[in-house]
Design a protein around this motif. Structure first.
Motif, PDB file in Angstrom:
ATOM      1  N   PRO A   6     -15.811  18.264   0.279  1.00 59.41           N
ATOM      2  CA  PRO A   6     -14.927  17.293   0.936  1.00 59.41           C
ATOM      3  C   PRO A   6     -15.684  16.176   1.649  1.00 59.41           C
ATOM      4  N   ASN A   7     -16.913  16.433   2.049  1.00 59.30           N
ATOM      5  CA  ASN A   7     -17.702  15.408   2.743  1.00 59.30           C
ATOM      6  C   ASN A   7     -18.102  14.255   1.833  1.00 59.30           C
ATOM      7  N   GLU A   8     -17.975  14.443   0.520  1.00 61.70           N
ATOM      8  CA  GLU A   8     -18.312  13.389  -0.439  1.00 61.70           C
ATOM      9  C   GLU A   8     -17.121  12.482  -0.750  1.00 61.70           C
ATOM     10  N   LEU A   9     -15.967  12.799  -0.164  1.00 60.74           N
ATOM     11  CA  LEU A   9     -14.744  12.068  -0.474  1.00 60.74           C
ATOM     12  C   LEU A   9     -14.386  11.096   0.640  1.00 60.74           C
ATOM     13  N   LYS A  10     -13.802   9.984   0.248  1.00 57.64           N
ATOM     14  CA  LYS A  10     -13.235   9.018   1.185  1.00 57.64           C
ATOM     15  C   LYS A  10     -11.771   8.838   0.806  1.00 57.64           C
ATOM     16  N   ILE A  11     -10.929   8.651   1.798  1.00 64.15           N
ATOM     17  CA  ILE A  11      -9.526   8.345   1.563  1.00 64.15           C
ATOM     18  C   ILE A  11      -9.304   6.921   2.067  1.00 64.15           C
ATOM     19  N   GLN A  12      -8.777   6.070   1.193  1.00 72.09           N
ATOM     20  CA  GLN A  12      -8.501   4.681   1.568  1.00 72.09           C
ATOM     21  C   GLN A  12      -7.103   4.311   1.108  1.00 72.09           C
ATOM     22  N   GLN A  13      -6.419   3.538   1.925  1.00 73.05           N
ATOM     23  CA  GLN A  13      -5.115   3.044   1.502  1.00 73.05           C
ATOM     24  C   GLN A  13      -5.320   2.041   0.364  1.00 73.05           C
ATOM     25  N   LEU A  14      -4.488   2.127  -0.637  1.00 77.47           N
ATOM     26  CA  LEU A  14      -4.551   1.218  -1.778  1.00 77.47           C
ATOM     27  C   LEU A  14      -4.451  -0.227  -1.311  1.00 77.47           C
ATOM     28  N   ALA A  15      -5.337  -1.059  -1.827  1.00 73.58           N
ATOM     29  CA  ALA A  15      -5.356  -2.483  -1.508  1.00 73.58           C
ATOM     30  C   ALA A  15      -5.520  -3.278  -2.807  1.00 73.58           C
ATOM     31  N   PRO A  16      -5.197  -4.575  -2.785  1.00 74.18           N
ATOM     32  CA  PRO A  16      -5.293  -5.376  -4.009  1.00 74.18           C
ATOM     33  C   PRO A  16      -6.680  -5.391  -4.645  1.00 74.18           C
ATOM     34  N   PHE A  17      -7.728  -5.207  -3.866  1.00 72.79           N
ATOM     35  CA  PHE A  17      -9.078  -5.263  -4.436  1.00 72.79           C
ATOM     36  C   PHE A  17      -9.489  -3.977  -5.163  1.00 72.79           C
ATOM     37  N   HIS A  18      -8.734  -2.900  -5.012  1.00 71.51           N
ATOM     38  CA  HIS A  18      -9.087  -1.661  -5.710  1.00 71.51           C
ATOM     39  C   HIS A  18      -8.821  -1.790  -7.211  1.00 71.51           C
ATOM     40  N   GLU A  19      -9.750  -1.369  -7.989  1.00 67.82           N
ATOM     41  CA  GLU A  19      -9.638  -1.418  -9.457  1.00 67.82           C
ATOM     42  C   GLU A  19      -9.112  -0.079  -9.958  1.00 67.82           C
ATOM     43  N   PHE A  33       2.386   4.417 -12.743  1.00 65.33           N
ATOM     44  CA  PHE A  33       2.707   4.173 -11.335  1.00 65.33           C
ATOM     45  C   PHE A  33       1.514   3.573 -10.594  1.00 65.33           C
ATOM     46  N   ILE A  34       0.348   4.192 -10.693  1.00 67.28           N
ATOM     47  CA  ILE A  34      -0.804   3.708  -9.924  1.00 67.28           C
ATOM     48  C   ILE A  34      -1.255   2.330 -10.408  1.00 67.28           C
ATOM     49  N   LYS A  35      -1.105   2.065 -11.687  1.00 65.98           N
ATOM     50  CA  LYS A  35      -1.552   0.790 -12.252  1.00 65.98           C
ATOM     51  C   LYS A  35      -0.559  -0.343 -12.039  1.00 65.98           C
ATOM     52  N   ASN A  36       0.752  -0.020 -12.021  1.00 63.75           N
ATOM     53  CA  ASN A  36       1.745  -1.087 -12.044  1.00 63.75           C
ATOM     54  C   ASN A  36       2.745  -1.113 -10.890  1.00 63.75           C
ATOM     55  N   ASP A  37       2.968   0.006 -10.224  1.00 63.65           N
ATOM     56  CA  ASP A  37       4.043   0.057  -9.241  1.00 63.65           C
ATOM     57  C   ASP A  37       3.595   0.342  -7.810  1.00 63.65           C
ATOM     58  N   ALA A  38       2.518   1.073  -7.630  1.00 65.49           N
ATOM     59  CA  ALA A  38       2.139   1.552  -6.294  1.00 65.49           C
ATOM     60  C   ALA A  38       1.938   0.422  -5.297  1.00 65.49           C
ATOM     61  N   LEU A  39       1.193  -0.583  -5.683  1.00 64.18           N
ATOM     62  CA  LEU A  39       0.903  -1.676  -4.754  1.00 64.18           C
ATOM     63  C   LEU A  39       2.174  -2.451  -4.393  1.00 64.18           C
ATOM     64  N   LYS A  40       3.027  -2.689  -5.370  1.00 70.51           N
ATOM     65  CA  LYS A  40       4.290  -3.400  -5.109  1.00 70.51           C
ATOM     66  C   LYS A  40       5.171  -2.597  -4.165  1.00 70.51           C
ATOM     67  N   GLN A  42       4.313  -0.528  -2.004  1.00 65.98           N
ATOM     68  CA  GLN A  42       3.684  -0.485  -0.691  1.00 65.98           C
ATOM     69  C   GLN A  42       3.779  -1.840   0.019  1.00 65.98           C
ATOM     70  N   ALA A  43       3.398  -2.898  -0.662  1.00 73.28           N
ATOM     71  CA  ALA A  43       3.282  -4.217  -0.028  1.00 73.28           C
ATOM     72  C   ALA A  43       4.615  -4.954   0.064  1.00 73.28           C
ATOM     73  N   GLU A  44       5.337  -5.018  -1.019  1.00 75.69           N
ATOM     74  CA  GLU A  44       6.555  -5.820  -1.044  1.00 75.69           C
ATOM     75  C   GLU A  44       7.781  -5.046  -0.593  1.00 75.69           C
TER      76      GLU A  44
END
Length: 176
Positions: A6-19, A33-40, A42-44
């Motif tokens: 678990p120490n090798e993992l980071k948790i980050q909120q999805l942002a537009p710069f994530h690929e 979902f992760i590719k097309n819907d998640a950011l919308k 969350q943000a919109e």
């Protein structure tokens, strides 16, 4: 036993710069979902928040959280000693959880659930349950972690939504 440190993992909120375009968990719906819907969403729409699980520089998983309420039948409340005078309880819902193919069955999903549980217990006000609507082939994963199937008629699978409604009682978590 977890095969992932678990120490090798980071948790980050999805942002537009994530690929996320190469994310593949072998489930077309989750990949879409992760590719097309998640950011919308969350943000919109402000419907949910998606968090990425990152190992090194690679996205190895994600989960999406949103608020929920859950109705319990009287016999469910009695059996679990929920002597509260109400039938609905506040919850946090795991809307989606995906782990890349090469990291599946190595304990990463369990680590995600443990992280979610810890975050809710530490910082989320007034949540009694974690809920999810699991695909039939994923229900066993959640049940091994202590989730139980919901009996209330509102949560029965239908042809339009063949998922299985599950809940985890946060009160069952033992304090450290």
């Amino acid at each position: 036993m977890s095969l992932i440190n678990p120490n090798e993992l980071k948790i980050q909120q999805l942002a537009p710069f994530h690929e996320v375009s190469s994310f593949d968990c072998a489930n077309a719906d989750l990949n879409d979902f992760i590719k097309n819907d998640a950011l919308k969403q969350q943000a919109e729409d402000q419907m949910s928040k998606t968090y990425l699980v990152i190992c090194g520089n690679k996205i190895v998983g994600f989960f999406t959280l949103l608020t929920d309420t859950i109705k319990l039948k009287k016999e469910e409340r009695t059996a679990k000693c929920l002597n509260a005078p109400y039938a609905e309880f506040p919850a946090v819902k795991i809307g989606r959880l995906g782990i890349i193919k090469e990291m599946q069955h190595k304990g990463l999903g369990k680590l995600c659930i443990q992280f979610i549980t810890g975050q809710i217990l530490e910082s989320f006000a007034g949540s009694r349950f974690i809920t999810t609507d699991a695909y039939p082939n994923s229900a066993g994963f959640y049940e091994k972690l202590g989730f139980v199937r919901n009996l209330h008629h509102n949560y029965k699978p239908s042809p339009n939504s063949p998922t299985i409604s599950l809940r985890f009682d946060l009160k069952s978590v033992k304090p450290d």
